[in-house]
Design a protein around this motif. Sequence first.
Motif, PDB file in Angstrom:
ATOM      1  N   ALA A 275      18.991  32.912   7.732  1.00 40.33           N
ATOM      2  CA  ALA A 275      18.449  32.502   9.027  1.00 40.33           C
ATOM      3  C   ALA A 275      17.617  31.230   8.914  1.00 40.33           C
ATOM      4  O   ALA A 275      17.726  30.312   9.729  1.00 40.33           O
ATOM      5  CB  ALA A 275      17.610  33.634   9.615  1.00 40.33           C
ATOM      6  N   VAL A 279      17.888  27.304  10.486  1.00 39.14           N
ATOM      7  CA  VAL A 279      16.808  26.512  11.093  1.00 39.14           C
ATOM      8  C   VAL A 279      16.794  25.110  10.497  1.00 39.14           C
ATOM      9  O   VAL A 279      16.633  24.111  11.211  1.00 39.14           O
ATOM     10  CB  VAL A 279      15.446  27.205  10.893  1.00 39.14           C
ATOM     11  CG1 VAL A 279      14.302  26.300  11.349  1.00 39.14           C
ATOM     12  CG2 VAL A 279      15.393  28.526  11.662  1.00 39.14           C
ATOM     13  N   LEU A 435      20.941  32.767  15.786  1.00 36.67           N
ATOM     14  CA  LEU A 435      19.633  33.292  15.384  1.00 36.67           C
ATOM     15  C   LEU A 435      19.012  34.136  16.487  1.00 36.67           C
ATOM     16  O   LEU A 435      18.405  35.181  16.222  1.00 36.67           O
ATOM     17  CB  LEU A 435      18.697  32.140  15.024  1.00 36.67           C
ATOM     18  CG  LEU A 435      18.998  31.407  13.719  1.00 36.67           C
ATOM     19  CD1 LEU A 435      18.026  30.253  13.522  1.00 36.67           C
ATOM     20  CD2 LEU A 435      18.902  32.353  12.537  1.00 36.67           C
ATOM     21  N   LEU A 699      12.567  36.985  11.811  1.00 31.87           N
ATOM     22  CA  LEU A 699      13.772  36.449  12.436  1.00 31.87           C
ATOM     23  C   LEU A 699      13.468  35.950  13.845  1.00 31.87           C
ATOM     24  O   LEU A 699      14.053  34.953  14.297  1.00 31.87           O
ATOM     25  CB  LEU A 699      14.873  37.509  12.471  1.00 31.87           C
ATOM     26  CG  LEU A 699      16.283  36.987  12.772  1.00 31.87           C
ATOM     27  CD1 LEU A 699      16.683  35.903  11.773  1.00 31.87           C
ATOM     28  CD2 LEU A 699      17.299  38.110  12.765  1.00 31.87           C
ATOM     29  N   PHE A 702      11.901  32.497  13.445  1.00 29.15           N
ATOM     30  CA  PHE A 702      12.926  31.505  13.134  1.00 29.15           C
ATOM     31  C   PHE A 702      13.777  31.199  14.369  1.00 29.15           C
ATOM     32  O   PHE A 702      14.128  30.045  14.625  1.00 29.15           O
ATOM     33  CB  PHE A 702      13.822  31.988  11.999  1.00 29.15           C
ATOM     34  CG  PHE A 702      13.091  32.238  10.711  1.00 29.15           C
ATOM     35  CD1 PHE A 702      11.921  31.547  10.406  1.00 29.15           C
ATOM     36  CD2 PHE A 702      13.548  33.169   9.799  1.00 29.15           C
ATOM     37  CE1 PHE A 702      11.244  31.769   9.230  1.00 29.15           C
ATOM     38  CE2 PHE A 702      12.871  33.393   8.613  1.00 29.15           C
ATOM     39  CZ  PHE A 702      11.719  32.693   8.332  1.00 29.15           C
ATOM     40  N   ALA A 703      14.114  32.243  15.122  1.00 32.53           N
ATOM     41  CA  ALA A 703      14.921  32.038  16.322  1.00 32.53           C
ATOM     42  C   ALA A 703      14.149  31.228  17.356  1.00 32.53           C
ATOM     43  O   ALA A 703      14.723  30.373  18.046  1.00 32.53           O
ATOM     44  CB  ALA A 703      15.331  33.393  16.912  1.00 32.53           C
ATOM     45  N   ALA A 706      14.223  27.666  16.291  1.00 27.41           N
ATOM     46  CA  ALA A 706      15.566  27.132  16.547  1.00 27.41           C
ATOM     47  C   ALA A 706      15.763  26.846  18.031  1.00 27.41           C
ATOM     48  O   ALA A 706      16.377  25.828  18.405  1.00 27.41           O
ATOM     49  CB  ALA A 706      16.621  28.121  16.059  1.00 27.41           C
ATOM     50  N   THR A 769      26.731  38.603  12.975  1.00 21.23           N
ATOM     51  CA  THR A 769      25.830  39.750  13.156  1.00 21.23           C
ATOM     52  C   THR A 769      26.336  41.013  12.482  1.00 21.23           C
ATOM     53  O   THR A 769      25.583  41.986  12.366  1.00 21.23           O
ATOM     54  CB  THR A 769      25.595  40.033  14.655  1.00 21.23           C
ATOM     55  OG1 THR A 769      26.864  40.121  15.333  1.00 21.23           O
ATOM     56  CG2 THR A 769      24.760  38.934  15.287  1.00 21.23           C
TER      57      THR A 769
END
Length: 821
Positions: A275, A279, A435, A699, A702-703, A706, A769
């Motif tokens: 992940a 990014v 993400l 996560l 990070f998402a 992003a 996923t």
Amino acid sequence: METLAADLRYALRTMRSKISFTGIAVVALALGIGANTAIFTVVDAVLLQPLPYPQPDRIMKLGRRFRSQVGYSNSIPKYMAWRQNDVFEAMALYDFGALAMNLGSGDPPQQVNGVHVSADYFKVFGVTPIVGRTFSPVEDLPNGPTVAVLGYGVWQSRFGASRDVLGRPILLNGVPYVVVGILQTGFHPDPEADLWIPLQADPNSVNQGHYLNVAGRLKRGVTVTAAQAQMKVVGEQFRKAYPKWMDPEESVGVVPMRDATTGEVRTALLVLFGAVALVLLIACANVANLLLARSAGRQRELAIRSAMGADRWRVVRQLLTESVLLAGCGGALGLALGGWGVRGLLLLVPGNIPRVTDANGTNVVIPLDWRVTAFTLGVSLLTGILFGLFPALHTSKPDLVSILKEASGRSGTGLRHKRVRSALVVIELALALVLLVGAALLIRSFVGLRSVNPGIDAHNVFTFQTSLAGGAYSTTASVNNFTTQVVRRIETLPGVEAAASAIVLPVENGIDLPFAIVGKPPTRGEYNGDEQWRSVSPHYFRAFKIQLLRGRVFSETDTGASGRVVIINEAMAKKYWPNEDAVGQQIVIGKGLGPQFDDPLRQVVGIVGNVRENGLGNEGVGVMYIPQSQVAEALTALANSVIPLSWAIRTAPDPFSLRMAIERELHGVDGQMPVSRERTMEQVLSSAVARENFNMVLLSIFAGVALVLAGIGIYGLMSYSVEQRTQEIGIRMALGAGRGKMLRDVLGEGMKLAGIGVVLGLALAYGVTRLLASLLFGVKASDPLAFAAVAGILTIVALLAAYIPARRATAVDPAIALRYE
């Protein structure tokens, strides 16, 4: 070298002249590189660094291999059979976890962690004593001498590093043990411990309970494959001798110790590492877009250099030098951010990640060593080439005639430039969606876990553990007498509503035992099933407010002299007596597992509500509860030697407000009793989902990064597009185009890119996923709600990012635009 130095000087001047561009690019890269550095530091510490033992690649963990997994709990007879091989030079049997023990007889006594190990434990892990010796084979036999080996830390802190302690007895839980050796400093035991005492397992044991670890050190030159092949043969020999003690699909598993230690967290850490790499790719796409935008203003400069004789690769080298220097600055800042990020990660890390937390759940210090620094430098170099090469190749071959004819440096990006920048934005959006979908799935999974009804009321319940290892509590009667006195004293305290003890707390993995139903033919060998087994004191169900559905709960009259009874949960009743009342039925638990598990016939006297005794994620697990006062004598001694006793106290006020009073009453019965792991039951439930929470939070962060980067990307592209089309927009508006028409045109251009990015991202997410499947609970990897919600969120963000430049386009004054260059 002179050419390189000249390129560097020119790159520095270029960066200084465009300080805002440089700042934005460096910060974007630093975020991506810093996040990668932080995650890599943890991944390196857990998965990549060798174990801290001599020749760690030769240390294996042995277990029972099934079709989809390896179980590392083993029985004594299997260990004794496995020792007969030609591939291991040493093999050891030892506890899963350390027991809290009292050292000495002070008031209060010093608490230490002790582990039972077989004689070859120290040889397997390659540790030698600095003083004395380790255990001899005779000391590891049943009823052998009571001896101990001290760790370097407790030798320093408790005995002042005095060698006089060697050969002298020390008291452990009131039992004298003679110190025979002191281990060297720097030894990292598995499990964490302060001292070690002999396991003294019977070579002729028929105890088929699986509750011990097995590790071995391979002989020199023996491969893991060769060891697995021979141990499979050894397993088949055991099956022939004892056919009923191996499942049909069971064989002997030989797994490198590092893989066995990190197996449960490997998938999650690799997913997080993947992940954070996405990014970084998004950050690279953003910076590449910035470079392409800046190159539009440098086309005249590059054309002049080409006209003066600079070949294409000389221009590419210059542009790459600028990119790598930019990435180097981002890497330097990223390394600093990575150091802070590691400290932040350690605050979030749950207390059950191997090699990052110790036995008490305390985070260990992870330094940014040369490996991490080398990783950051490598990522910075690769990043510089990755985001710089494509723009460099794209702009290094200018159309000299058309560009040099321009009156100014603004020649426009052209259709080719626009397509490239659009493609980069589409990639950013697609990766951000992947993400976001992953984060949405983990959030739904975590929310599902937290919303699970554990079957108990955890509010205002204080819990702790006590170690009953030692001779004082080797019988069921002595344990029952102790727990009864303690419960009575604690329940007299103001504010205490109920007190109880149990072999383990709810949601913490416990013991499962097979059983046979009287009057029904066996369906699994000699048994009808295998379910969770719990020994509890009478007020256990009141302390946790577990609902009684039928029959009765335990009382003080259920003693070793009364009829044997058992309470089962609703899941077990429905599973084994679907069309009849389970109350009044009779079962025999554990018969044939060995003398420690021999148990008389028991009658079901009650059915209680389902409790997630074996973890919040395990639904419908059957549970058998028996009174602590009726546990077999040999099983009591065995359980006390490997499992601490757990306690649960329900209070009216805040549980920790009564902690001192509860400890005082307990020590009023036994002043030397060690108390450990004091927590509320709500903290116990939280720790049961701590790892899932850690995965979800990281996560999601990070998402989020992003999503912001993708929004910035589409905003930057549309802003630049509007700027480049200023004259066109002015002409169209002068010819009668309305502001609404221009707004729709610019928005349509942005949303077209967003639509392509969303569709591409959904396709990628559908495949990627699947890697999250093992981390999810109560939600599928292809959950349509998560996919739809994320697609909607990303579309809204893209709409907002494109709307601002679109609004700016409608504000263009045609008269000014026609004079714009």
